[in-house]
Write an enzyme that holds these catalytic residues in place. Structure first.
Site, PDB file in Angstrom:
ATOM      1  CD1 TRP A 232      -0.998   2.367   2.243  1.00 30.27           C
ATOM      2  CD2 TRP A 232      -2.854   1.719   1.189  1.00 30.27           C
ATOM      3  NE1 TRP A 232      -1.889   3.388   2.329  1.00 30.27           N
ATOM      4  CE2 TRP A 232      -3.040   3.027   1.692  1.00 30.27           C
ATOM      5  CE3 TRP A 232      -3.893   1.103   0.494  1.00 30.27           C
ATOM      6  CZ2 TRP A 232      -4.227   3.729   1.515  1.00 30.27           C
ATOM      7  CZ3 TRP A 232      -5.077   1.807   0.317  1.00 30.27           C
ATOM      8  CH2 TRP A 232      -5.238   3.100   0.830  1.00 30.27           C
TER       9      TRP A 232
ATOM     10  CG  ASN B 238      -0.962   6.813   2.471  1.00 28.33           C
ATOM     11  OD1 ASN B 238       0.049   6.200   2.765  1.00 28.33           O
ATOM     12  ND2 ASN B 238      -1.703   7.390   3.400  1.00 28.33           N
ATOM     13  CG  ASP B 239      -0.295  11.195   2.743  1.00 29.25           C
ATOM     14  OD1 ASP B 239      -1.233  10.484   2.339  1.00 29.25           O
ATOM     15  OD2 ASP B 239      -0.369  11.930   3.736  1.00 29.25           O
TER      16      ASP B 239
ATOM     17  CD  GLN C 211       1.652   8.501   5.570  1.00 27.23           C
ATOM     18  OE1 GLN C 211       1.750   9.248   6.514  1.00 27.23           O
ATOM     19  NE2 GLN C 211       0.510   7.931   5.274  1.00 27.23           N
TER      20      GLN C 211
END
Length: 416
Positions: free
Chosen positions: A13, A15-16, A32
């Site tokens: 995973w 993200n940011d 992240q």
């Protein structure tokens, strides 16, 4: 299906994006990262990728991992001083109460920024504020030294950007609230109860704050303020919404190879569970101002990936760049063997409708102004104009795309 140009991790995973830096002829992008799963978890790492542009990133070893007092390595920034000393400022979290983080420093131990050594904690949440969230440092140079902004949420529903000052990037002094707004205020745009990743920049002598809009564990969109800034205090003249749809979040401010202000976004909803990866990063956007409106335009690096202009409505592959000049209403259709996406343009607004063989999958709208730019990259569609940005996952697939409009002028390019 994995996009060809948008960055995704091999597995796990993401993200940011954050700490995006151009140095020695290439971009470094941190983000992240949660390995071994396709859903978010609090045990975030700092992933790392690099390449000659942000559409050509290669995944590198994980830069910073939990441990040594950190249960999670959350969003932050990367800063290099005049002596070429580089520091990563990140949010250190501990479970189960990870809402209030602490700001910690790490430094690279090699010239390629592949390995990092953790240093001390330099900033903590002010004890006199009733905060329920505290994270995401952003550091910038000012005339009198260095300034750090950290996002926060007060228990009464006020979103805040907290301000700190330093002469040496090591010792920091809290200097108050730089900007705040109540979640009860809704006009001209609602700005939530927490600003994640609040970042302040200047364009054409105006100050801009851009941030993610969060409320009660729901991630909404990217919003901004335009106004004036002096000595750690931001006075907003106007508030605006930059992104639309459910995909864009976590705008990351960076300077490109020419020193221009740009944004990169996390894109939600892009995933392949069977291949064990989730989420992508957007194409880069160049920032400008139109009066009190923040405008994000597709970065010129995207054009470096164009082939010649297509002479028909068909492009081979599933990545394309479309410039549609219309303004009086019309429909642009993007079709593959798996799905059909229709962009319905009426004055001031575009609506994206996706249909597959099974169902009507997606309908969402975005304000438009001027020409519309559409970038398709397999399972990702990004639509932009001076009115705002819309990003969304799609089911477009197969080996080619058919793209045509019933009105207006369309320039069509394959991307690779």
């Amino acid at each position: 299906m994995r996009p060809a140009l948008h960055f995704t991790a091999t597995s796990g995973w993401i993200n940011d994006p954050h700490g995006v830096t151009y140095r020695d002829g290439q971009y470094h992008a941190f983000y992240q990262y949660v390995p071994g799963q396709t859903v978010w978890g609090p045990n975030c790492h700092w992933g790392h990728a690099a390449g000659p542009d942000l559409l050509s990133l290669r995944e590198l070893p994980v830069a910073i991992v939990p441990g040594d007092g950190d249960d999670g390595i959350w969003t932050g920034c990367v800063v290099t001083d005049d002596e070429d000393n580089t520091r990563a400022f990140y949010t250190s979290t501990t479970t189960p109460d990870f809402g209030i983080g602490r700001i910690r420093v790490a430094t690279p131990v090699d010239d390629d920024w592949l390995a990092w050594s953790k240093d001390e904690f330099v900033v903590e949440a002010p004890a006199d504020l009733d905060l329920i969230a505290y994270r995401d440092p952003f550091v910038r140079r000012e005339e009198t030294g260095w300034r750090m902004f950290v996002g926060g949420a007060l228990r009464d529903g006020t979103a805040v950007a907290l301000s700190y000052i330093s002469d040496d990037l090591q010792h920091w002094t809290y200097s108050g609230i730089a900007l705040q707004r109540s979640t009860a205020e809704t006009e001209p745009v609602w700005m939530g109860a927490l600003w994640e990743c609040p970042q302040i920049l200047s364009i054409d002598g105006r100050a801009i704050m851009v941030s993610s809009i969060w409320d009660n564990d729901v991630l909404h969109y990217a919003g901004y303020a335009v106004g004036s800034y002096n000595d750690g205090r931001f006075v907003a003249d106007n508030w605006g919404r930059l992104t639309f749809g459910d995909s864009y979040y976590a705008p990351s401010l960076f300077s490109d190879s020419e020193g221009r202000p740009c944004l990169l976004f996390w894109m939600r909803g892009i995933a392949d569970e069977q291949a064990e990866w989730a989420s992508a990063h957007s194409i880069p956007y160049l920032l400008s101002l139109d009066d009190d409106r923040l405008v994000a335009s597709v970065h010129p690096d995207v054009e470096k990936h164009r082939g010649g202009r297509a002479e028909s409505v068909r492009v081979e592959g599933t990545a394309a760049d479309v410039v549609w000049s219309d303004g009086e209403g019309g429909e642009l259709t993007i079709a593959s063997t798996e799905a059909v996406v229709s962009i319905l343009w009426k004055p001031g607004e575009a609506t994206v409708v996706e249909r597959t063989a099974h169902a009507l999958n997606t309908t969402c709208s975005v304000p438009v102004s001027g020409a519309v730019r559409v970038v398709i990259d397999g399972p990702i569609l990004e639509l932009s104009s001076a009115g705002g940005l819309l990003g969304l996952p799609t089911d477009l697939g197969g080996t080619s795309l058919q793209i045509a409009a019933d009105r207006g002028d369309v320039e069509l390019f394959a991307l690779s």
